[in-house]
Each structure stands twice: as structure tokens, then as C-alpha cells.
Design an enzyme around this catalytic site. Structure first.
Site, PDB file in Angstrom:
ATOM      1  CG  ASP A  93      -7.549   2.375   9.694  1.00 14.10           C
ATOM      2  OD1 ASP A  93      -7.899   1.396   9.040  1.00 14.10           O
ATOM      3  OD2 ASP A  93      -6.851   3.298   9.221  1.00 14.10           O
ATOM      4  CE  LYS A 110      -6.702   5.658   2.869  1.00  7.92           C
ATOM      5  NZ  LYS A 110      -5.727   5.873   3.949  1.00  7.92           N
ATOM      6  CG  ASP A 169      -5.194  -1.590   8.448  1.00  7.83           C
ATOM      7  OD1 ASP A 169      -4.678  -1.067   9.453  1.00  7.83           O
ATOM      8  OD2 ASP A 169      -5.024  -1.151   7.301  1.00  7.83           O
ATOM      9  CG  HIS A 186      -8.382   1.722   2.089  1.00  5.64           C
ATOM     10  ND1 HIS A 186      -7.153   1.314   1.616  1.00  5.64           N
ATOM     11  CD2 HIS A 186      -8.162   2.110   3.375  1.00  5.64           C
ATOM     12  CE1 HIS A 186      -6.245   1.450   2.562  1.00  5.64           C
ATOM     13  NE2 HIS A 186      -6.840   1.914   3.644  1.00  5.64           N
ATOM     14  CG  HIS A 236      -5.909  -4.865   5.164  1.00  9.61           C
ATOM     15  ND1 HIS A 236      -4.934  -3.898   5.082  1.00  9.61           N
ATOM     16  CD2 HIS A 236      -5.243  -6.050   5.191  1.00  9.61           C
ATOM     17  CE1 HIS A 236      -3.739  -4.477   5.061  1.00  9.61           C
ATOM     18  NE2 HIS A 236      -3.900  -5.777   5.121  1.00  9.61           N
ATOM     19  CG  ASP A 279      -8.560  -1.087   4.651  1.00 11.83           C
ATOM     20  OD1 ASP A 279      -9.568  -0.579   5.180  1.00 11.83           O
ATOM     21  OD2 ASP A 279      -7.479  -1.224   5.260  1.00 11.83           O
ATOM     22  CD  GLU A 287      -4.392  -1.789   1.945  1.00 11.56           C
ATOM     23  OE1 GLU A 287      -5.198  -1.314   2.765  1.00 11.56           O
ATOM     24  OE2 GLU A 287      -3.277  -2.240   2.255  1.00 11.56           O
ATOM     25  CD1 TRP A 324      -2.680   1.785   0.605  1.00 11.68           C
ATOM     26  CD2 TRP A 324      -1.285   2.446   2.226  1.00 11.68           C
ATOM     27  NE1 TRP A 324      -3.038   3.072   0.964  1.00 11.68           N
ATOM     28  CE2 TRP A 324      -2.188   3.502   1.955  1.00 11.68           C
ATOM     29  CE3 TRP A 324      -0.307   2.632   3.193  1.00 11.68           C
ATOM     30  CZ2 TRP A 324      -2.155   4.719   2.637  1.00 11.68           C
ATOM     31  CZ3 TRP A 324      -0.261   3.846   3.878  1.00 11.68           C
ATOM     32  CH2 TRP A 324      -1.187   4.870   3.595  1.00 11.68           C
ATOM     33  CG  ASP A 337      -9.031   4.426   5.849  1.00 11.41           C
ATOM     34  OD1 ASP A 337      -9.417   3.441   6.486  1.00 11.41           O
ATOM     35  OD2 ASP A 337      -7.871   4.548   5.416  1.00 11.41           O
TER      36      ASP A 337
END
Length: 441
Positions: free
Chosen positions: A311, A243, A341, A277, A301, A274, A241, A200, A309
Site C-alpha cells: 500500500d 485478495k 487505498d 492484492h 482500489h 485492489d 474485495e 473486505w 501488498d
């Protein structure tokens, strides 16, 4: 593991094992009535490994020393006491966290978490800097995954790495990627199962760019250089990955979903999705069945974005359930790698691991206990009324009783019994760290 057993014996388990067994038998009968084989579901559960992310334990600091402040689309908030300050503390916390989670799981390492007794820049990292992690993982009977670290570095401060217009900086990051692949391959060879190596990069513009094309051409060329040497698939698998946007790259991210999906398909790479993302109204569960038609394998993820985003620790949300339902309904478990993640420094970091991983496993168990064949047959026959009715009725079946039995059989705390152990670990271990000078390395 022994540390947790000692704590458990001191505190005591509050849930009665006999009651767990009785509840399980009743729950098993309830699932059997709708055609679900509970034993088969639990057998599948035991074969699934979640790749637990190391960076929850230390707020994405790593052990390089002062290479740069956390940035490039990353931010950690909170100041809860007990952050791991060195490899020994991080490994201790991970061992304790694994003892609270049913099953045998993996560890996902970023490149900045190596053992660096003397400073080493990222284009020169080698297997020797991760030999301790390989030995530790072997002793814990877990497998490792890996990630090159394209952030928090002087060569990333202007927001670009592999797509940087400066050829010298671009080459630095290409060399970092090449070095990371060699490390991942060594990990995979040592553990006799592929190490997933996930790429990423945060590259992008804060405001509207005048040229969207050139950075993507540079990124593709840089990745091609990194992947130009074939490594044994039984040792490592490369993942890329995507985003939508990040902090400082709100208007344009070079590695978009479309870019990486095209790259993964054309280069036969693993695609990483993800959960945080994409646009806040966009979900990855809806993408799984589409991308699996064209990519060899998928890396997830699992995270939780709140309006962006961000997390957050994974909770038992509708989207989490939908993600695992799609994996199970599509019979993708042998082609999907599940990783976590998230990072939250406002709560106990070990508890965050336990909550997030246990919730992911609960959602997987719920998906495996779904009457998938019956639902799909009703759908094929056009009986959408029956499909909806069965979908709704199975939601209130006693999943918790099956989960508690699964935890008990795995030798980990059932229900919320793990929380008392975490609080004791905080009192005995974590709280003492902030009384001592910070240790690095």
C-alpha cells in the site's frame, strides 16, 4: 478551502499563469494533430470523482478507542509528525488536501471512524455515529463511500471473522455488516447518489490449511445473510474485495479472487480489484476488460505494492497508466468507481493524499488524451506497425501542459506549487499536534 486560499496568497504561486496558458495552447495543437479533442477530454475529467480514503490521515487508527491493535493483514510504518488524532483534525486535513486536488471528489470512510462519544461495539454502530460526517460532507459538497471494518478488533485476533468456525463470532460480524449497510444507505440517501459499501475481510491461514472448502462456504453464507435485505440501489451499492495473501494469511485467504468474482457474478454485486492484492507479477489492468463482461460495476482500489501488498503512495507508474487506459479504452467510466487505498506514515500524510490523487488524475488525463479510436482502428486493420508507432509517439506529447492548465482552471496549484502550501500547513498546523496530549474521539 479558505484556509488553503489564505496560505496560497501568503506564499504565492511560482508558476506563471500566462506561461501556463501559452504552453496549453501549444500542447492542445500538438494533440489535435493526432486527432485528440482536448476540450472533450477535459470535459470528461471534470465528471470523474476519485474516492479519497480517510485512513491515510491517521495511520488506520480510527476513533473507537482501544478495541485492539492494528493487525489482521494491515501494517503502517513510519512516525512522521502530525497524525490526525480526532475527527476535527482529520476533517481539517482532508479539506486542505482537497484544495490541492483538481475536481470535486469523494471520501471513503471505514466503520471505525465514527463519532463515538461513548464506546459502541461494531455490531451496534448506527447512522447516528456518522451523522456528523454526513453533515460535513454536505457542507464540503462531496459524497461519501463506506467500508465495514473487519480488522483490529478482539473478535478478529485469531485471523477469522465472517468465516469463523464459531457461530457466535460469525454472527457478530454479520451484524456489523448489516449495520454498515444501513449506514451506507443513509449516506447515499442524504447525498442523492449511491454510497459504495465495500466488504473486505482478512480471513485466512498463515500455513497450509487442511480444509479450504468449509471457510469459503461459511463466508458465502455469512455474506448472503448480510445482503439478504434489499436496499435501494440509488442509495447504496455493495462491493466485495478479493485478495491473494496478507500478513498472517500467506498460505490461504478465504476471499480469493476466484471466490469473489464468482460471488459478484452470481449475486449481482460490484467487484473490487485492489492493485496490491495479487501476485507481484500480476496486474489488475489486464483483468478489467474480462471482469467487466460479467459484473455490473467495478470498484478499483488504486494502490502501489512493492514486492507485496504494501500500500505505497500511488506514483505515476506504467501500471497506473495501464489501469486508467483500460478504463477509458473500454468506455467503462460510467461503470467503474475509482478509489484509493494506501497509507504511509513516513511522509507528510496530506502530501501523500495530494501526490497519490493527483497522479491518479494525471493517468486518467493521459488516457483520455490518447488517440484511442485511431489506435483501435489500426489494430482492427492489422497495422500493428502503425499501432506501435503511434503508441510510442504520443508518449512524449506535452501532457504536463494540459495538466497544469486543468489545475489552473480548477483553482488548485499547478506543477509542484502545492508542496510549499503543504509545508506551510505542516508548520502552522501539523507540527503543533505532537506538542499536545493525544486526543481520541
Amino acid at each position: 478551502m479558505d484556509n488553503a486560499d489564505a496560505l496560497r496568497s501568503n506564499i504565492g504561486i511560482t508558476m506563471d499563469p500566462g506561461k501556463i496558458d501559452k504552453a496549453y495552447e501549444l500542447a492542445k495543437e500538438a494533440y489535435q494533430e493526432i486527432g485528440v479533442d482536448v476540450d472533450a477530454a477535459l470535459k470528461q475529467m471534470r465528471n470523474v470523482q476519485i474516492s479519497v480514503h480517510c485512513w491515510q490521515g491517521d495511520d488506520v487508527m480510527g476513533f473507537e478507542g482501544d478495541t485492539g491493535a492494528l493487525g489482521n493483514g494491515l501494517a503502517v510504518t513510519g512516525n512522521y509528525p502530525g497524525r490526525a488524532r480526532n475527527i476535527d483534525e482529520l476533517q481539517s486535513d482532508l479539506e486542505f488536501a482537497y484544495s490541492l486536488i483538481p475536481g470535486r471528489h469523494r471520501l471513503n470512510l471505514h466503520a471505525l471512524y465514527g463519532d463515538f462519544p461513548t464506546p459502541v461495539d461494531r455490531d451496534e454502530i448506527g447512522v447516528e455515529h456518522f451523522r456528523g460526517w454526513i453533515d460535513w460532507a454536505r457542507g464540503q459538497q462531496i459524497q461519501l463511500d463506506f467500508n465495514p471494518s473487519y480488522f483490529s478488533h478482539p473478535h478478529a485476533t485469531d485471523g477469522f471473522t465472517l468465516s469463523h468456525p464459531d457461530a457466535g463470532i460469525r454472527q457478530f460480524w454479520i451484524d456489523h455488516g448489516i449495520a454498515s449497510r444501513k449506514i451506507a444507505a443513509a449516506m447515499g440517501e442524504a447525498q442523492d447518489t449511491p454510497c459504495i459499501n465495500n466488504f473486505w475481510v482478512p480471513d485466512g491461514y498463515k500455513d497450509t490449511p487442511a480444509d479450504r472448502k468449509a471457510p469459503r462456504e461459511r463466508l458465502a453464507a455469512a455474506l448472503d445473510s448480510i445482503f439478504s435485505t434489499d436496499l435501494p440501489a440509488e442509495h447504496t451499492l455493495d462491493a466485495v474485495e478479493c485478495k491473494l495473501f496478507g500478513i498472517g494469511s500467506e498460505s490461504y485467504v478465504v476471499g480469493s479472487h476466484e471466490f469473489y468474482m464468482g460471488y459478484a457474478i452470481s449475486r449481482n454485486k460490484v467487484l473490487c480489484l485492489d492493485a496490491g492484492h495479487f501476485h507481484p507479477t500480476e496486474v489488475i489492468s489486464d483483468k478489467i476488460s474480462s471482469v467487466m463482461m460479467y459484473v455490473p460495476e467495478l470498484l478499483l482500489h488504486v494502490s502501489r505494492g512493492v514486492r507485496w501488498d504494501s500500500d505505497h503512495v500511488v506514483t505515476y507508474t506504467d501500471e497506473l497508466q495501464s489501469i486508467l487506459q483500460e478504463v477509458v479504452r473500454g468506455d467503462y467510466l460510467n461503470r467503474v468507481h475509482i478509489g484509493l487505498d494506501f497509507f504511509d506514515a513516513s511522509i507528510n500524510r496530506v502530501a501523500a493524499w495530494a501526490i497519490g490523487t493527483r497522479n491518479t488524475l494525471k493517468a486518467l488525463l493521459a488516457a483520455l488524451l490518447e488517440p484511442t479510436q485511431q489506435l483501435q482502428q489500426l489494430e482492427l486493420e492489422g497495422d500493428y506497425t502503425g499501432r506501435l508507432a503511434l503508441l510510442e509517439e504520443q508518449k512524449t506529447l506535452p501532457l504536463g501542459a494540459i495538466w497544469n492548465h486543468y489545475c489552473q482552471q480548477a483553482g488548485v496549484p499547478a506543477g509542484a506549487d502545492w508542496l510549499g502550501l503543504v509545508r506551510q500547513y505542516e508548520n502552522d498546523v501539523l507540527s503543533h499536534r505532537d506538542r499536545n496530549p493525544t486526543l481520541v474521539g
